[in-house]
Design an enzyme around this catalytic site. Structure first.
Site, PDB file in Angstrom:
ATOM      1  CD  GLU A  98       1.636 -24.572  10.234  1.00  0.00           C
ATOM      2  OE1 GLU A  98       1.215 -24.190  11.239  1.00  0.00           O
ATOM      3  OE2 GLU A  98       2.928 -24.409   9.569  1.00  0.00           O
TER       4      GLU A  98
ATOM      5  CB  CYS B  14      14.655 -28.174   3.858  1.00  0.00           C
ATOM      6  SG  CYS B  14      15.809 -27.704   2.423  1.00  0.00           S
TER       7      CYS B  14
ATOM      8  CE  LYS C  85      15.102 -29.151   9.951  1.00  0.00           C
ATOM      9  NZ  LYS C  85      14.163 -28.921   8.992  1.00  0.00           N
TER      10      LYS C  85
END
Ligand code: SF4
Ligand code: SF4
Ligand code: SF4
Ligand code: FES
Lengths: 169, 573
Positions: free
Chosen positions: B365, B298, B357
């Site tokens: 992707e 993550c 981020k």
């Protein structure tokens, strides 16, 4: 004592470290507790090989030692003893500090640049000469002073400089 | 403890500590520019000088150890004069275009100039030049604003062990740069933004998406959706003068609505979704001989770190997208279909503690048919800028709740914001997935904490599950070296890029010290303690999403929307 020419390798697109050079660097690294300590001696070896420290060669060295190439570039650009650009087979470094300046090093520099047809940081077309200024060479007593590759020349005059350059031809 | 005397008053000091540490404890303020809390002193900037009786020269408080009965003056005329001179020298080549600067209003250098009462330009000016480097998707460098304090370089090398930036050249020629004068975007940088948080000037900043979001909000054809990461509600408070660690979740939701966002979703919801997928993936790997230890995915800085430095371990990384990208993907698929809004008409914004981020949202992707899942990423700091831009009086807002269908979260998703949170949430649900029972004690203390490498063993039926948690890539490197060297006992590893996890992310409010990080994390654990639903698999909205759309974890739809792949990246080229 006379100056021996150093290699002046330009345009070698890859600047590949030879296996021999790699072995030398690897052997060196075994002598230090910290891998980063090998950077300076390894840079000297590379400079001996190419006459300067080509970026591609520095990256191969970093990869070989598994260290950050950025760190190697930082070290190489910190010390004026490492040539970050190609230099001539005879690299002239003339002192620009007080004692030498007072004794005419600036005029000598002009003279050399005119004679060789190059500016500071440039290499003559035949790859033979390059010139740069340096900070104090620690020989103020015999100012003005210059180094050609590893050799000191002291108490310089234009005439002396001409002779030295001639002896290198 | 021993005694030292500061400004004619006795204070306590610990043997071996630096003067600065003792001064801080006693509440005596001395300015610093190169000092960094968790690293050995650098002594580069000299702004912290103090006078010590019996010493000829001034000494730097950050790098001089205390001695019994030392007599120190922190603001004597000589000290004040010297500090001012040092600062004037720093300013003499500084562009000082504060009015147009990213740090306008929040600049350490500017604040220091004010504190030191600089009111005239006495030194000749020779303003620094340097091209702005916009090559990175996450970070902008403006070298002319750099005062060469070296903080960024040290954080990058010593905490993150990335070495993306370095001080090149020396003396008056020195600058922070990258080999071959490459741009940050072509460097080893993993986009964590830790350098940005510690930079005292406008020389480093996140790549701003504020204008993009403003334009989308003003565009009647755009349906603007926002998600906010688990840690934002406990750090945004600092930007508006609330005590550190205050949870402003519902005020923030109200602020989003006031600014005109059409839907407000909670990334903690998709963190719950991540747990469903990642927990199932772990169970699958354990039962079917998949690659172990599995590692969390993550934190996008960490993901790029593995791709670069441990390419042979990329298969160990969970194929789950991060919560940000899972939310982005379901917004532009399920939500778009359900609400009958074309994916390209939805502008999907995420509020993140993290500069990486921005990079992640741009990975090729992360979208379908040329439409990306997340269109803009704002850091916590940028969100505060946006709120100020819209003239919202944050403190006078009335609390509001997030929207359906992705506004409902459990506290398992919420604790993702602190190092160890993903592991704890995953263990809670993983245990249930395997045994059909809930863990007796849902609080898994051994994986909590902001520092070091923590390990725990949990009995799941016949298996003793061995897990490890760490944050900060220097720590991650230690763990990865063990795995690379053949360590086999671990099943699951959680890694967060920033030391302490998202609450200490590169996009969080600046000037935070370790005490603040603890308060931010504590706030998340208090939420976890006080609420009813503490396991992701009991989130009613998650259950509904699987019923109505996804089918089951690791199913076909999940595979298409919620999972991804990684690439090996070459260094040394
Ligand atoms: S970095 Fe600080 S002092 Fe420099 S221009 Fe920006 S706001 Fe002003
Ligand atoms: S963002 Fe992180 S990796 Fe990139 S230069 Fe800054 S500290 Fe280093
Ligand atoms: S970029 Fe910022 S942190 Fe880095 S050396 Fe310059 S002023 Fe310091
Ligand atoms: S803070 Fe002490 S020298 Fe920079």
């Amino acid at each position: 004592m006379s100056t021996t020419p150093s290699p002046h390798v330009v345009g070698d697109k890859e600047y590949k470290l030879s296996q021999q050079l790699k072995d030398k660097i690897t052997d060196l690294s075994a002598q230090y507790p910290e891998k980063n300590s090998v950077i300076i001696p390894a840079l000297h070896l590379i400079q001996d090989e190419f006459g300067w420290v080509p970026p591609a060669a520095m990256r191969q060295m970093a990869q070989l030692l598994n260290i950050a190439s950025n760190t190697v570039f930082g070290v190489a650009s910190f010390y004026t003893m490492f040539n970050n650009k190609p230099v001539g087979r005879y690299h002239i470094q003339i002192c620009r500090n007080i004692a030498c300046s007072l004794n005419g090093s600036k005029e000598l520099l002009e003279h050399i640049m005119k004679k060789l047809g190059i500016q500071i940081g440039e290499v003559s077309n035949d790859g033979k000469f390059s010139v740069s200024t340096v900070e104090c060479l620690g020989a103020c007593g015999s100012a003005p002073v210059m180094m050609v590759n590893d050799v000191y020349y002291e108490n310089l005059t234009e005439k002396k400089v001409d002779q030295i350059i001639k002896s290198l031809e | 403890m021993m005694q030292i005397e500061v400004n004619n008053k006795k204070i306590q000091a610990e043997p071996g500590e630096m003067i600065l540490t003792a001064l801080k404890r006693a509440g005596i303020h001395v300015p610093t520019l190169c000092y960094l809390e968790k690293l050995p002193p650098a002594g580069r900037c000299r702004i912290c000088v103090v006078e010590v009786e019996g010493r000829k020269d001034l000494v730097t408080a950050c790098s001089t150890p205390v001695q019994e009965n030392m007599k120190i003056k922190t603001h004597s005329p000589r000290v004040l004069n010297t500090r001012k001179k040092i600062l004037e020298l720093l300013l003499s080549n500084h562009p000082d275009d504060c009015l147009y600067c990213v740090r306008n209003g929040q600049c350490d250098l500017r604040q220091l100039a004010d504190e030191m009462y600089i009111r005239t330009r006495d030194l000749p000016r020779n303003v620094k030049k340097g091209e702005i480097d916009t090559s990175s998707l996450s970070i902008v460098r403006e070298p002319s604003k750099c005062i060469l304090c070296g903080r960024c370089v040290r954080v990058c090398a010593e905490i993150q062990t990335v070495n993306a930036i370095e001080i090149m050249q020396r003396g008056s020629l020195a600058y922070v740069g990258i080999e071959d004068d490459k741009g940050m975007g072509e460097s080893w940088c993993i986009n964590c933004g830790q350098c940005v948080v510690v930079c005292p000037t406008g020389a480093l900043a996140e790549k701003s998406h504020v204008e993009m979001v403003k334009d989308a909000l003003g565009d009647p054809k755009k349906y603007v959706v926002v998600q906010h990461a688990p840690s934002i509600s406990v750090t945004l408070a600092e930007e508006f003068g609330f005590p550190v660690g205050t949870d402003v979740d519902c005020l923030m939701v109200a602020a989003f609505r006031a600014m005109g966002f059409d839907r407000v979703f909670d990334t903690s919801f998709s963190a719950d979704l991540t747990i469903m997928e990642e927990g199932s993936e772990l169970v699958h790997r354990l039962l079917h001989g998949g690659k172990l230890p599995m590692m969390t995915s993550c934190s996008p800085g960490w993901v790029k770190f593995v791709e670069q430095f441990y390419p042979e371990l990329t298969e160990n990384v969970s194929t789950c997208k991060s919560p940000q990208q899972m939310m982005g993907a379901i917004i532009k698929s399920f939500f778009s279909e359900r609400e009958n809004i074309k994916p390209e008409d939805i502008f999907s914004v995420s509020i993140m503690p993290c500069t990486a981020k921005k990079f992640e949202a741009n990975r090729p992707e992360m979208g379908r048919n040329g439409v990306s899942d997340v269109d803009a990423v704002l850091t916590t700091r940028e969100l505060a800028e946006l709120i100020r831009l819209y003239g919202i009086d944050f403190k006078s807002l009335k609390p509001e709740e997030a929207d359906d269908p992705f506004g409902q979260r459990t506290t398992a998703g919420k604790i993702f914001g602190a190092s160890g949170g993903v592991m704890e949430a995953a263990l809670r649900s993983g245990y249930f997935l395997v045994t059909g029972k809930e863990l007796e004690d849902l609080s898994i203390e051994p994986v909590r904490g902001l520092e070091g490498i923590r390990e725990a063993k949990i009995k799941v039926n016949d298996l003793e599950l061995h897990v490890a948690v760490t944050s900060g890539l220097g720590n991650a490197r230690k763990l990865m070296d063990q795995v690379r060297a053949g360590r086999k006992d671990l099943h699951f590893i959680e890694i967060m890029t920033c030391p302490g996890g998202c609450i200490a992310g590169g996009g969080q409010p600046r000037n935070a010290d370790f005490e603040k990080f603890k308060a931010r994390a504590q706030s998340l654990y208090t939420i976890d303690k006080n609420e009813e639903i503490r396991v992701s698999h009991k989130n009613p909205s998650i259950i509904r999403l699987y019923d109505e759309f996804l089918g089951k974890p690791l199913g076909e739809k999940s595979h298409k929307l919620l999972h991804t792949h990684y690439k090996k990246r070459e260094l040394y080229n």
